[in-house]
Design a protein around this motif. Structure first.
Motif, PDB file in Angstrom:
ATOM      1  N   MET A   1       0.854  -1.172   0.000  1.00  0.00           N
ATOM      2  CA  MET A   1       0.000   0.000   0.000  1.00  0.00           C
ATOM      3  C   MET A   1       0.897   1.231   0.000  1.00  0.00           C
ATOM      4  SD  MET A   1      -3.094   1.325   2.490  1.00  0.00           S
ATOM      5  CE  MET A   1      -2.354   0.896   4.012  1.00  0.00           C
ATOM      6  N   ILE A   2       0.547   2.205  -0.770  1.00  0.00           N
ATOM      7  CA  ILE A   2       1.244   3.486  -0.839  1.00  0.00           C
ATOM      8  C   ILE A   2       0.285   4.547  -0.312  1.00  0.00           C
ATOM      9  CG2 ILE A   2       2.318   5.175  -2.365  1.00  0.00           C
ATOM     10  CD1 ILE A   2       2.970   2.866  -4.258  1.00  0.00           C
ATOM     11  N   THR A   3       0.764   5.389   0.580  1.00  0.00           N
ATOM     12  CA  THR A   3      -0.080   6.431   1.169  1.00  0.00           C
ATOM     13  C   THR A   3       0.455   7.795   0.769  1.00  0.00           C
ATOM     14  OG1 THR A   3      -0.538   5.011   3.058  1.00  0.00           O
ATOM     15  CG2 THR A   3      -0.988   7.360   3.328  1.00  0.00           C
ATOM     16  N   PHE A   4      -0.431   8.663   0.343  1.00  0.00           N
ATOM     17  CA  PHE A   4      -0.095  10.045  -0.001  1.00  0.00           C
ATOM     18  C   PHE A   4      -0.940  10.976   0.841  1.00  0.00           C
ATOM     19  CE2 PHE A   4       0.635   7.624  -3.879  1.00  0.00           C
ATOM     20  CZ  PHE A   4       1.925   8.009  -4.198  1.00  0.00           C
ATOM     21  N   ARG A   5      -0.361  12.049   1.300  1.00  0.00           N
ATOM     22  CA  ARG A   5      -1.117  13.091   1.987  1.00  0.00           C
ATOM     23  C   ARG A   5      -0.999  14.344   1.132  1.00  0.00           C
ATOM     24  NH1 ARG A   5      -3.005  13.734   7.213  1.00  0.00           N
ATOM     25  NH2 ARG A   5      -2.005  11.768   7.693  1.00  0.00           N
ATOM     26  N   LEU A   6      -2.134  14.843   0.690  1.00  0.00           N
ATOM     27  CA  LEU A   6      -2.170  15.984  -0.223  1.00  0.00           C
ATOM     28  C   LEU A   6      -3.041  17.091   0.351  1.00  0.00           C
ATOM     29  CD1 LEU A   6      -3.003  13.885  -3.400  1.00  0.00           C
ATOM     30  CD2 LEU A   6      -0.748  14.677  -2.727  1.00  0.00           C
ATOM     31  N   SER A   7      -2.723  18.295  -0.026  1.00  0.00           N
ATOM     32  CA  SER A   7      -3.578  19.436   0.293  1.00  0.00           C
ATOM     33  C   SER A   7      -4.027  20.051  -1.018  1.00  0.00           C
ATOM     34  CB  SER A   7      -2.810  20.473   1.105  1.00  0.00           C
ATOM     35  OG  SER A   7      -2.433  19.947   2.351  1.00  0.00           O
ATOM     36  N   THR A   8      -5.260  20.516  -1.059  1.00  0.00           N
ATOM     37  CA  THR A   8      -5.770  21.132  -2.284  1.00  0.00           C
ATOM     38  C   THR A   8      -6.808  22.180  -1.919  1.00  0.00           C
ATOM     39  OG1 THR A   8      -6.679  20.701  -4.483  1.00  0.00           O
ATOM     40  CG2 THR A   8      -7.625  19.455  -2.650  1.00  0.00           C
ATOM     41  N   ASP A   9      -7.131  23.003  -2.874  1.00  0.00           N
ATOM     42  CA  ASP A   9      -8.184  23.996  -2.720  1.00  0.00           C
ATOM     43  C   ASP A   9      -9.367  23.507  -3.557  1.00  0.00           C
ATOM     44  OD1 ASP A   9      -9.633  26.280  -2.208  1.00  0.00           O
ATOM     45  OD2 ASP A   9      -8.611  27.482  -3.723  1.00  0.00           O
ATOM     46  N   VAL A  10     -10.432  23.089  -2.912  1.00  0.00           N
ATOM     47  CA  VAL A  10     -11.597  22.560  -3.623  1.00  0.00           C
ATOM     48  C   VAL A  10     -12.447  23.738  -4.101  1.00  0.00           C
ATOM     49  CG1 VAL A  10     -13.649  21.108  -3.445  1.00  0.00           C
ATOM     50  CG2 VAL A  10     -11.560  20.467  -2.223  1.00  0.00           C
ATOM     51  N   LYS A  11     -12.642  23.791  -5.405  1.00  0.00           N
ATOM     52  CA  LYS A  11     -13.426  24.874  -6.007  1.00  0.00           C
ATOM     53  C   LYS A  11     -14.917  24.522  -5.989  1.00  0.00           C
ATOM     54  CE  LYS A  11      -9.650  27.016  -7.208  1.00  0.00           C
ATOM     55  NZ  LYS A  11      -9.121  28.043  -6.394  1.00  0.00           N
ATOM     56  N   ASP A  12     -15.754  25.443  -6.472  1.00  0.00           N
ATOM     57  CA  ASP A  12     -17.205  25.248  -6.463  1.00  0.00           C
ATOM     58  C   ASP A  12     -17.655  24.009  -7.236  1.00  0.00           C
ATOM     59  OD1 ASP A  12     -17.568  27.462  -4.890  1.00  0.00           O
ATOM     60  OD2 ASP A  12     -17.923  28.815  -6.578  1.00  0.00           O
ATOM     61  N   HIS A  13     -16.916  23.637  -8.288  1.00  0.00           N
ATOM     62  CA  HIS A  13     -17.312  22.471  -9.084  1.00  0.00           C
ATOM     63  C   HIS A  13     -16.932  21.150  -8.390  1.00  0.00           C
ATOM     64  CE1 HIS A  13     -13.103  22.129 -10.250  1.00  0.00           C
ATOM     65  NE2 HIS A  13     -13.141  23.382 -10.689  1.00  0.00           N
ATOM     66  N   VAL A  33     -10.661   8.197  -0.080  1.00  0.00           N
ATOM     67  CA  VAL A  33     -10.594   9.653  -0.004  1.00  0.00           C
ATOM     68  C   VAL A  33     -11.213  10.100   1.317  1.00  0.00           C
ATOM     69  CG1 VAL A  33     -11.323  11.829  -1.055  1.00  0.00           C
ATOM     70  CG2 VAL A  33     -10.755   9.852  -2.496  1.00  0.00           C
ATOM     71  N   THR A  34     -10.458  10.871   2.083  1.00  0.00           N
ATOM     72  CA  THR A  34     -10.949  11.452   3.327  1.00  0.00           C
ATOM     73  C   THR A  34     -10.855  12.960   3.181  1.00  0.00           C
ATOM     74  OG1 THR A  34     -10.114   9.580   4.578  1.00  0.00           O
ATOM     75  CG2 THR A  34     -10.615  11.567   5.818  1.00  0.00           C
ATOM     76  N   VAL A  35     -11.955  13.647   3.417  1.00  0.00           N
ATOM     77  CA  VAL A  35     -11.964  15.106   3.306  1.00  0.00           C
ATOM     78  C   VAL A  35     -12.115  15.690   4.704  1.00  0.00           C
ATOM     79  CG1 VAL A  35     -13.132  17.103   2.317  1.00  0.00           C
ATOM     80  CG2 VAL A  35     -12.986  14.964   1.015  1.00  0.00           C
ATOM     81  N   GLN A  36     -11.154  16.514   5.081  1.00  0.00           N
ATOM     82  CA  GLN A  36     -11.204  17.180   6.373  1.00  0.00           C
ATOM     83  C   GLN A  36     -10.949  18.661   6.140  1.00  0.00           C
ATOM     84  OE1 GLN A  36      -8.510  15.664   9.293  1.00  0.00           O
ATOM     85  NE2 GLN A  36      -9.066  17.163  10.799  1.00  0.00           N
ATOM     86  N   SER A  37     -11.880  19.469   6.573  1.00  0.00           N
ATOM     87  CA  SER A  37     -11.756  20.905   6.390  1.00  0.00           C
ATOM     88  C   SER A  37     -10.625  21.436   7.252  1.00  0.00           C
ATOM     89  CB  SER A  37     -13.070  21.583   6.778  1.00  0.00           C
ATOM     90  OG  SER A  37     -12.914  22.976   6.766  1.00  0.00           O
ATOM     91  N   ARG A  38      -9.785  22.257   6.682  1.00  0.00           N
ATOM     92  CA  ARG A  38      -8.690  22.847   7.460  1.00  0.00           C
ATOM     93  C   ARG A  38      -9.215  23.796   8.528  1.00  0.00           C
ATOM     94  NH1 ARG A  38      -3.091  23.471   5.246  1.00  0.00           N
ATOM     95  NH2 ARG A  38      -2.869  21.605   3.992  1.00  0.00           N
ATOM     96  N   THR A  39     -10.360  24.408   8.287  1.00  0.00           N
ATOM     97  CA  THR A  39     -10.906  25.329   9.282  1.00  0.00           C
ATOM     98  C   THR A  39     -11.464  24.571  10.480  1.00  0.00           C
ATOM     99  OG1 THR A  39     -13.039  25.366   8.139  1.00  0.00           O
ATOM    100  CG2 THR A  39     -11.454  27.107   7.587  1.00  0.00           C
ATOM    101  N   ALA A  40     -11.760  23.276  10.311  1.00  0.00           N
ATOM    102  CA  ALA A  40     -12.318  22.491  11.412  1.00  0.00           C
ATOM    103  C   ALA A  40     -11.229  21.959  12.337  1.00  0.00           C
ATOM    104  CB  ALA A  40     -13.136  21.327  10.869  1.00  0.00           C
ATOM    105  N   GLN A  41      -9.969  21.998  11.907  1.00  0.00           N
ATOM    106  CA  GLN A  41      -8.893  21.477  12.725  1.00  0.00           C
ATOM    107  C   GLN A  41      -8.580  22.446  13.856  1.00  0.00           C
ATOM    108  OE1 GLN A  41      -5.598  20.874  10.130  1.00  0.00           O
ATOM    109  NE2 GLN A  41      -6.466  19.071   9.157  1.00  0.00           N
ATOM    110  N   LEU A  42      -8.461  21.910  15.051  1.00  0.00           N
ATOM    111  CA  LEU A  42      -8.079  22.719  16.193  1.00  0.00           C
ATOM    112  C   LEU A  42      -6.562  22.790  16.258  1.00  0.00           C
ATOM    113  CD1 LEU A  42     -10.529  21.278  18.870  1.00  0.00           C
ATOM    114  CD2 LEU A  42     -10.748  23.403  17.581  1.00  0.00           C
ATOM    115  N   PRO A  43      -6.031  23.934  16.601  1.00  0.00           N
ATOM    116  CA  PRO A  43      -4.576  24.024  16.703  1.00  0.00           C
ATOM    117  C   PRO A  43      -4.068  23.134  17.838  1.00  0.00           C
ATOM    118  CG  PRO A  43      -5.612  26.016  17.530  1.00  0.00           C
ATOM    119  CD  PRO A  43      -6.701  25.173  16.936  1.00  0.00           C
ATOM    120  N   LYS A  44      -2.919  22.532  17.626  1.00  0.00           N
ATOM    121  CA  LYS A  44      -2.343  21.683  18.657  1.00  0.00           C
ATOM    122  C   LYS A  44      -1.818  22.528  19.802  1.00  0.00           C
ATOM    123  CE  LYS A  44      -0.862  17.769  15.893  1.00  0.00           C
ATOM    124  NZ  LYS A  44       0.268  16.926  15.508  1.00  0.00           N
TER     125      LYS A  44
END
Length: 78
Positions: A1-13, A33-44
Motif C-alpha cells: 500500500m502506498i499512502t499520499f497526503r495531499l492538500s488542495t483547494d476545492v473549487k465550487d465544481h 478519499v478522506t476530506v477534512q476541512s482545514r478550518t475544522a482542525q483545532l490548533p495543537k
C-alpha cells in the motif's frame, strides 16, 4: 500500500484531478478519499511538562493526594 497526503483547494465544481507518481502500480486499485476541512482542525497545544500539568490541576485533586505526593513527582512543594 502506498499512502499520499495531499492538500488542495476545492473549487465550487468540487472536481480534483490527481496524477499518481510512477511508483504506483498499474491495474485495479482501491482509492480511499478522506476530506477534512482545514478550518475544522483545532490548533495543537504546545507540549507541557508533567510538573506544569500537576501544578495547574493540583486544586482538582482534593483529598486524593497530599502535598508530599505532588512534590514527589513535580519537585515542587505546596
Amino acid at each position: 500500500m502506498i499512502t499520499f497526503r495531499l492538500s488542495t483547494d476545492v473549487k465550487d465544481h468540487r472536481q480534483v484531478m490527481l496524477t499518481l507518481p510512477p511508483e504506483v502500480p498499474t491495474g485495479e486499485a482501491e482509492l480511499v478519499v478522506t476530506v477534512q476541512s482545514r478550518t475544522a482542525q483545532l490548533p495543537k497545544r504546545p507540549g507541557t511538562s508533567l510538573a506544569d500539568w500537576a501544578e495547574e490541576h493540583a486544586e482538582d485533586w482534593g483529598d486524593r493526594l497530599n502535598s508530599e505526593d505532588v512534590a514527589s513527582f513535580t519537585g515542587r512543594r505546596f
